[in-house]
Design an enzyme around this catalytic site. Structure first.
Site, PDB file in Angstrom:
ATOM      1  N   GLN A  85       0.836  -1.205   0.000  1.00 49.80           N
ATOM      2  CA  GLN A  85       0.000   0.000   0.000  1.00 49.80           C
ATOM      3  C   GLN A  85       0.870   1.254   0.000  1.00 49.80           C
ATOM      4  OE1 GLN A  85      -3.126  -2.028   3.016  1.00 49.80           O
ATOM      5  NE2 GLN A  85      -3.632   0.086   2.553  1.00 49.80           N
TER       6      GLN A  85
ATOM      7  N   ARG B  30      -9.577  -0.459   7.517  1.00 52.15           N
ATOM      8  CA  ARG B  30     -10.559   0.491   7.011  1.00 52.15           C
ATOM      9  C   ARG B  30     -10.904   1.564   8.045  1.00 52.15           C
ATOM     10  NH1 ARG B  30     -14.190  -1.193   2.105  1.00 52.15           N
ATOM     11  NH2 ARG B  30     -14.289   0.873   1.207  1.00 52.15           N
ATOM     12  N   CYS B  31      -9.875   2.208   8.508  1.00 50.51           N
ATOM     13  CA  CYS B  31     -10.065   3.243   9.510  1.00 50.51           C
ATOM     14  C   CYS B  31      -8.789   4.035   9.605  1.00 50.51           C
ATOM     15  CB  CYS B  31     -10.418   2.586  10.831  1.00 50.51           C
ATOM     16  SG  CYS B  31      -9.375   2.960  12.201  1.00 50.51           S
TER      17      CYS B  31
ATOM     18  N   GLU C 112     -12.970   5.047   4.133  1.00 52.42           N
ATOM     19  CA  GLU C 112     -13.124   4.351   5.408  1.00 52.42           C
ATOM     20  C   GLU C 112     -14.393   4.704   6.156  1.00 52.42           C
ATOM     21  OE1 GLU C 112      -9.378   5.860   6.579  1.00 52.42           O
ATOM     22  OE2 GLU C 112      -8.468   3.890   6.561  1.00 52.42           O
TER      23      GLU C 112
HETATM   24  N1  PCD Z   1     -13.343   9.732  -3.784  1.00 51.75           N
HETATM   25  C1  PCD Z   1     -14.169  10.594  -4.506  1.00 51.75           C
HETATM   26  N2  PCD Z   1     -14.566  11.773  -3.914  1.00 51.75           N
HETATM   27  C2  PCD Z   1     -14.193  12.072  -2.669  1.00 51.75           C
HETATM   28  C3  PCD Z   1     -13.370  11.192  -1.932  1.00 51.75           C
HETATM   29  C4  PCD Z   1     -12.960  10.035  -2.540  1.00 51.75           C
HETATM   30  O1  PCD Z   1     -14.542  10.294  -5.633  1.00 51.75           O
HETATM   31  N3  PCD Z   1     -14.574  13.203  -2.100  1.00 51.75           N
HETATM   32  C5  PCD Z   1     -12.866   8.493  -4.419  1.00 51.75           C
HETATM   33  C6  PCD Z   1     -11.352   8.575  -4.606  1.00 51.75           C
HETATM   34  O2  PCD Z   1     -10.966   9.156  -5.744  1.00 51.75           O
HETATM   35  C7  PCD Z   1     -10.930   7.113  -4.514  1.00 51.75           C
HETATM   36  C8  PCD Z   1     -11.934   6.544  -3.528  1.00 51.75           C
HETATM   37  O3  PCD Z   1     -13.085   7.392  -3.580  1.00 51.75           O
HETATM   38  O4  PCD Z   1     -11.077   6.487  -5.733  1.00 51.75           O
HETATM   39  C9  PCD Z   1     -11.362   6.454  -2.090  1.00 51.75           C
HETATM   40  O5  PCD Z   1     -10.735   7.681  -1.799  1.00 51.75           O
HETATM   41  P1  PCD Z   1     -10.145   8.040  -0.351  1.00 51.75           P
HETATM   42  O6  PCD Z   1     -11.245   8.150   0.625  1.00 51.75           O
HETATM   43  O7  PCD Z   1      -9.239   9.190  -0.518  1.00 51.75           O
HETATM   44  O8  PCD Z   1      -9.317   6.755   0.094  1.00 51.75           O
HETATM   45  P2  PCD Z   1      -7.957   6.199  -0.540  1.00 51.75           P
HETATM   46  O9  PCD Z   1      -6.822   6.740   0.249  1.00 51.75           O
HETATM   47  O10 PCD Z   1      -7.966   6.325  -1.979  1.00 51.75           O
HETATM   48  O11 PCD Z   1      -8.119   4.673  -0.238  1.00 51.75           O
HETATM   49  C10 PCD Z   1      -7.844   4.152   1.032  1.00 51.75           C
HETATM   50  C11 PCD Z   1      -9.109   3.527   1.607  1.00 51.75           C
HETATM   51  C12 PCD Z   1      -8.741   2.653   2.777  1.00 51.75           C
HETATM   52  S1  PCD Z   1      -7.744   3.284   3.905  1.00 51.75           S
HETATM   53  C13 PCD Z   1      -9.244   1.409   2.908  1.00 51.75           C
HETATM   54  S2  PCD Z   1      -8.832   0.511   4.244  1.00 51.75           S
HETATM   55  C14 PCD Z   1     -10.170   0.792   1.916  1.00 51.75           C
HETATM   56  C15 PCD Z   1     -10.819   1.903   1.094  1.00 51.75           C
HETATM   57  O12 PCD Z   1      -9.777   2.761   0.606  1.00 51.75           O
HETATM   58  N4  PCD Z   1      -9.451  -0.138   1.092  1.00 51.75           N
HETATM   59  C16 PCD Z   1     -10.001  -0.517  -0.102  1.00 51.75           C
HETATM   60  N5  PCD Z   1     -11.541   1.374  -0.014  1.00 51.75           N
HETATM   61  C17 PCD Z   1     -11.070   0.235  -0.657  1.00 51.75           C
HETATM   62  N6  PCD Z   1     -11.651  -0.137  -1.799  1.00 51.75           N
HETATM   63  C18 PCD Z   1     -11.204  -1.240  -2.439  1.00 51.75           C
HETATM   64  N7  PCD Z   1     -11.818  -1.636  -3.569  1.00 51.75           N
HETATM   65  N8  PCD Z   1     -10.174  -1.976  -1.962  1.00 51.75           N
HETATM   66  C19 PCD Z   1      -9.554  -1.622  -0.821  1.00 51.75           C
HETATM   67  O13 PCD Z   1      -8.527  -2.327  -0.387  1.00 51.75           O
HETATM   68 MO1  PCD Z   1      -6.914   1.508   5.231  1.00 51.75          MO
HETATM   69  O14 PCD Z   1      -5.993   2.571   6.341  1.00 51.75           O
HETATM   70  O15 PCD Z   1      -5.725   0.828   4.296  1.00 51.75           O
HETATM   71  O16 PCD Z   1      -7.148   0.265   6.528  1.00 51.75           O
END
Ligand code: PCD
Length: 804
Positions: free
Chosen positions: A237, A384-385, A760
């Protein structure tokens, strides 16, 4: 076609710029099996690595005998900590300022910890060889419960640092203590509680879970002995960070390391950190001179690389009888497993958990977090935060419901009474953040109207009465969550990773014929950056998005960036793109002035080019300007049309949302069914509404999974439970509820295009909405706080305990 008869709307539309529901360009290859993932990459002569892992959670290693494994035909090498020692690579630094064993060094600290790395011609031989490595263990007492980590007689886990009185984040109180982090005004908070008319207190736990992306973590390391260069393909990432870390650890100069992150099948925070598999593959390739591939299997993924959550939050709110909150006090016991490998910006041991005051105007607040070691896998990733924001949102949203219950007040009304008001932005929170913008009341009203909140409460009341009369065995809950996130790490003044400031970057090049290649420091794992980044450029430069190629993930060609996680790409790289485009537009304006033979101050931008102010007939398009930039640039001006921008955001962005979950629970089976889930998100300016909806659907599905079933637990001896998809709940289309999405738009005042992150938000807001729905359903039967995840067996038990 004659340009003259094309309407402005048509010119605008053909750009497919910001605001357009442009179809995802990457899906053309993804839906036809043409993606290029790490495991698709096959280098000549490539061999495979695999780990011998510990069956024990805590044990001393008495002896490792690799001779039988080495003798197996097809095995090239078997590495142990002893082999890595001369290179200084048997331990590695973590992002959190701790160290972590690459291969167990005399001791194992969690089940499935890496003990030896076998390299063989193929995975089958590697797997056979694993069985032939003999390891003699001496079992040690196991520590699983974080609440006993600092007991006087607790087994000491980290003998390597047992005597260290200070860690990366200050003093340690016990050999199993990692850090204590405090924020806020303790005295003012104590005073608020002393004066409070009403208080509530609850231990709110957010269980251990795992991001479990469809594609597990993997890499392919190829060291060229002649050139002294390393090429590393991987599911990264943050490819540039991996390059810097690989250089610092291996001492290979950074320009001789080529890190390439090809297509990635989901990240969710799992692919931010550096893992033993990467180090061992690199070392093995250096040792053998052959490319070495390492691919995690599902059980390895779930049980070793990066857990999430495991926060135990004792939460107290002080309030008046009328429901005005006056103080918040939170103590968190954070179970970090065997090594502190949390993926947070360096200075933030508990991430941005101090967003825990949420959407409410708390005059005083205090937070203390204690991190402890246990015999569990390390990680602590932002699944996802944005760095512990989801824990914070769960904490405050549950606590507000508990307070509403105690006050006998409607939870929506309590929230509205305490929202930060529109005119208070930029708002300084009691725990140190400056919220950039928001209109919480507007969002809440829109949401309540959309779901017809009063009708739902009336229905619920009728249902409760029918239940009491014995006419139904189904109870109904309405779960509310009004969350505020903090995304866009981050300003260099408070965010860095191992000393590298968390800016991000964009490089845009216009070709002579007016098409574009742009490269970013971010890396999509499925978010659709190839689609959306082109839309920003299209609007800024007036070149159709279809004429723009977006490239990410190759550290040789992309400008240095900190990568994609914490919903930071839009707030940081999205801004860099707009700024780079504006640099180009400034130069284009000079060229346009030359072409039209007017002063540049007499020009104004108009959709796809410049026109002379007051004389719109005289204009030139960006395409014509691009040609001129290469063909006949004005004298004194450099030829070419390109720009780079490194963007250091002045502040984070603070997206928010109002989520409502309507749930029916059958008390005889414990089965909960989500009747309606309505999610209103405000992420400021929306680049691609269709992609945002997709992001919300995906994030809500993960929130549903976490709240209703997904968890990693350990038995008393440290055996990890739930490390396969037989036990770990990953919802399919069959279980997943139907999502309704909606929005308001409150632009970020400091972001060049007003955009905030959104990726997120649905997870952060979704988990409390589900959990509050369950609690709300059982509330009239006497429940105040039921533990997550709310799987049927547990709900069935709850019903029994409540005597129904
Ligand atoms: N957007 C729009 N408008 C606004 C904002 C935003 O349209 N106002 C879009 C953009 O361009 C991109 C998307 O929506 O395409 C997202 O963005 P953002 O909020 O800035 O974010 P980024 O930095 O790009 O990415 C990151 C995130 C995270 S952190 C996570 S866990 C998850 C989510 O992303 N992962 C994933 N989502 C998703 N989807 C998918 N399909 N796969 C994946 O793996 Mo961490 O811290 O890493 O735990």
């Amino acid at each position: 076609m004659n340009e003259m008869i094309i309407t402005r709307e048509a010119r605008e539309a053909r750009l497919e710029g910001m605001g357009c529901r442009r179809k995802r360009v990457e899906d053309i290859r993804f839906t036809q099996g043409k993606g290029n993932y790490v495991d698709d990459i096959k280098l000549p002569g490539m061999v495979h690595g695999d780990f011998v892992r510990s069956p024990y959670a805590h044990a001393r290693i008495k002896r490792i005998d690799t001779s039988k494994a080495k003798a197996l035909p097809g095995v090239l090498a078997v590495l142990t900590a002893e082999d890595l020692k001369p290179l200084g690579l048997h331990w590695m630094p973590t992002l959190a300022g701790d160290v972590q064993a690459v291969l167990a060094d005399g001791k194992v600290h969690f089940q499935n910890q890496e003990v030896a790395f076998v390299v063989a011609e193929n995975r089958y031989i590697a797997d056979d060889a694993l069985q032939l490595v003999e390891v003699e263990y001496e079992a040690l007492p196991v520590l699983i419960d974080p609440f006993h980590a600092m007991d006087a007689d607790a087994p000491i886990l980290r003998e390597d640092i047992a005597d260290k009185k200070t860690g990366a984040h200050g003093p340690r109180k016990h050999p199993n203590h990692i850090f204590e982090w405090t924020v806020g005004d303790g005295a003012a908070t104590d005073e608020a509680f002393a004066k409070a008319e009403v208080t509530v207190k609850e231990l709110i736990s957010y269980h251990r879970t795992h991001p479990s992306p469809l594609e597990t973590c993997q890499c392919l390391a190829s060291f060229d002995k002649i050139k002294g260069e390393l090429t590393l393909y991987g599911t990264f990432q943050a490819p540039h960070v991996i390059r810097t870390v690989a250089s610092l650890l291996s001492k290979i100069p950074e320009h001789k390391i080529h890190v390439i992150a090809p297509d990635i099948g989901g990240g969710f925070g799992n692919k931010v950190g550096a893992y033993a598999g990467y180090i061992c593959s690199i070392v093995a390739s250096i040792v053998t001179g052959i490319p070495v591939k390492w691919v995690e299997d599902r059980m390895e993924n779930l049980s070793t690389t990066s857990f999430a959550r495991d926060y135990h939050m004792t939460t107290e709110i002080a309030a008046t009888k009328a429901g005005r909150v006056t103080g918040l006090r939170v103590h968190v016991l954070a179970d970090h497993g065997a090594f502190d490998a949390c993926a947070d910006p360096s200075k933030w041991p508990a991430g941005f958990f101090n967003i825990v005051t949420g959407s409410y105007d708390f005059p005083a607040a205090h937070l203390a977090v204690d991190g402890v070691y246990t015999n569990k896998a390390s990680g602590g990733v932002a699944y996802r935060c944005s760095f512990r924001v989801t824990e914070a949102a769960y904490c405050i949203e549950r606590a507000m419901d508990i307070l509403a219950g105690k006050l006998g007040m409607d939870p929506a009304e309590l929230r509205m009474k305490n929202f930060i008001r529109r005119e208070q932005f930029p708002y300084q929170s009691a725990l140190g953040w400056e919220y950039d913008s928001g209109d919480y009341h507007l969002a809440m009203h829109k949401a309540m109207d959309a779901i017809d909140y009063p009708a739902l409460r009336a229905e619920q009341k009728a249902r409760q009465e029918a239940f009491r009369r014995g006419e139904t065995r189904s109870i109904m809950g309405v779960g509310i969550s009004f969350f505020t996130e903090i995304v866009g790490a981050g300003p260099s003044k408070n965010c860095d990773i191992l000393g590298v400031a968390m800016f991000d970057s964009a490089e845009i090049r216009i070709h002579p014929t007016g098409s574009i290649i742009a490269r970013m420091g971010t890396k999509s794992q499925g978010q659709g950056h190839e689609t959306t980044w082109a839309q920003i450029i299209a609007t800024e430069l007036g070149i159709p998005a279809d004429d723009i190629t977006i490239e990410e993930g190759n550290t040789d060609t992309a400008p240095y960036g900190l990568g994609t996680y914490g919903s930071r790409s839009t707030p940081v790289a999205g801004a860099a793109i707009a700024m780079a485009a504006r640099k180009i537009r400034n130069k284009a304006q000079m060229i346009a002035a030359h072409l039209l033979e007017v002063s540049e101050y007499d020009l104004e931008w108009d959709i796809d080019g410049f026109r002379v102010k007051g004389n719109p007939e005289r204009s030139t398009t960006m395409k014509e300007i691009a040609w001129a930039a290469y063909h006949a640039p004005p004298s004194g001006l450099e030829p070419g049309l390109e720009a780079v921008n490194y963007y250091d955001p002045p502040n984070m962005t603070f997206p928010f949302g109002a989520y409502f979950c309507v749930m029916d629970i059958d008390v005889d089976t414990g089965v909960a069914s989500t009747r309606r889930f309505y999610a209103l998100d405000d992420c400021g300016t929306r680049i691609n509404p269709m992609i945002i909806e997709g992001q919300v659907h995906g994030g809500l599905t993960e929130a549903f999974a976490i709240a209703m079933g997904q968890e990693i637990t350990y038995d008393a001896t440290g055996n990890v439970m739930g490390a396969s998809f037989m036990d770990f709940f990953l919802p399919t289309a069959v279980e997943t509820p139907k999502w309704e999405t909606d929005f308001t738009v409150t632009p970020s005042p400091h972001h060049p295009i007003g955009a905030k992150g959104v990726g997120e938000s649905p997870n952060v807001g979704g988990v409390p909405a589900f959990s509050n729905a369950v609690n709300d359903a059982f509330g009239f039967l006497g429940a105040t706080h039921l533990p997550m995840p709310h799987y049927p067996w547990r709900l069935w038990q709850t019903a029994r305990q409540l005597g129904v």
